[in-house]
Design a protein around this motif. Sequence first.
Motif, PDB file in Angstrom:
ATOM      1  N   LEU A  10       0.845  -1.190   0.000  1.00 30.69           N
ATOM      2  CA  LEU A  10       0.000   0.000   0.000  1.00 30.69           C
ATOM      3  C   LEU A  10       0.884   1.244   0.000  1.00 30.69           C
ATOM      4  O   LEU A  10       1.743   1.393   0.871  1.00 30.69           O
ATOM      5  N   THR A  86      -3.766   0.750  -9.096  1.00 31.70           N
ATOM      6  CA  THR A  86      -4.139  -0.297  -8.150  1.00 31.70           C
ATOM      7  C   THR A  86      -4.566  -1.554  -8.903  1.00 31.70           C
ATOM      8  O   THR A  86      -5.452  -1.509  -9.758  1.00 31.70           O
ATOM      9  N   THR A 107      -1.688  -1.413  -4.043  1.00 30.73           N
ATOM     10  CA  THR A 107      -2.801  -0.520  -3.753  1.00 30.73           C
ATOM     11  C   THR A 107      -2.265   0.894  -3.604  1.00 30.73           C
ATOM     12  O   THR A 107      -1.364   1.137  -2.808  1.00 30.73           O
TER      13      THR A 107
END
Length: 110
Positions: A10, A86, A107
């Motif tokens: 992330l 993403t 992400t």
Amino acid sequence: VQLQASGGGLVQAGESLRLSCAASGSIFGRNVMGWYRQAPGKQRERVATIHYSGFSNSIDSRFIISRDNDKNTVSLQMNSLKPEDTAVYYCYLAQDSGYWGQGTLVTVSS
């Protein structure tokens, strides 16, 4: 032949991320390795590929692919990431009928 991908995670928009993939087993020939991605609800698409010789192409200049032929690894440097990047990223080896890695999730938050 097995492909093991790593490096997903992330990140925030604008940041960078580097994916790596190691191929093991009977690797031979002047093959092509690459990265593909699949976003939710979308088809898998090619991100970048690189030939054994080093010749490469990419869908976006933000994505830089490289490989180490001695180690049978391929990497993808992703810069200035955007939320639309993403996806689950898969490494690929164009040998025999083709081999896929297990996928690594990237992400990008806005």
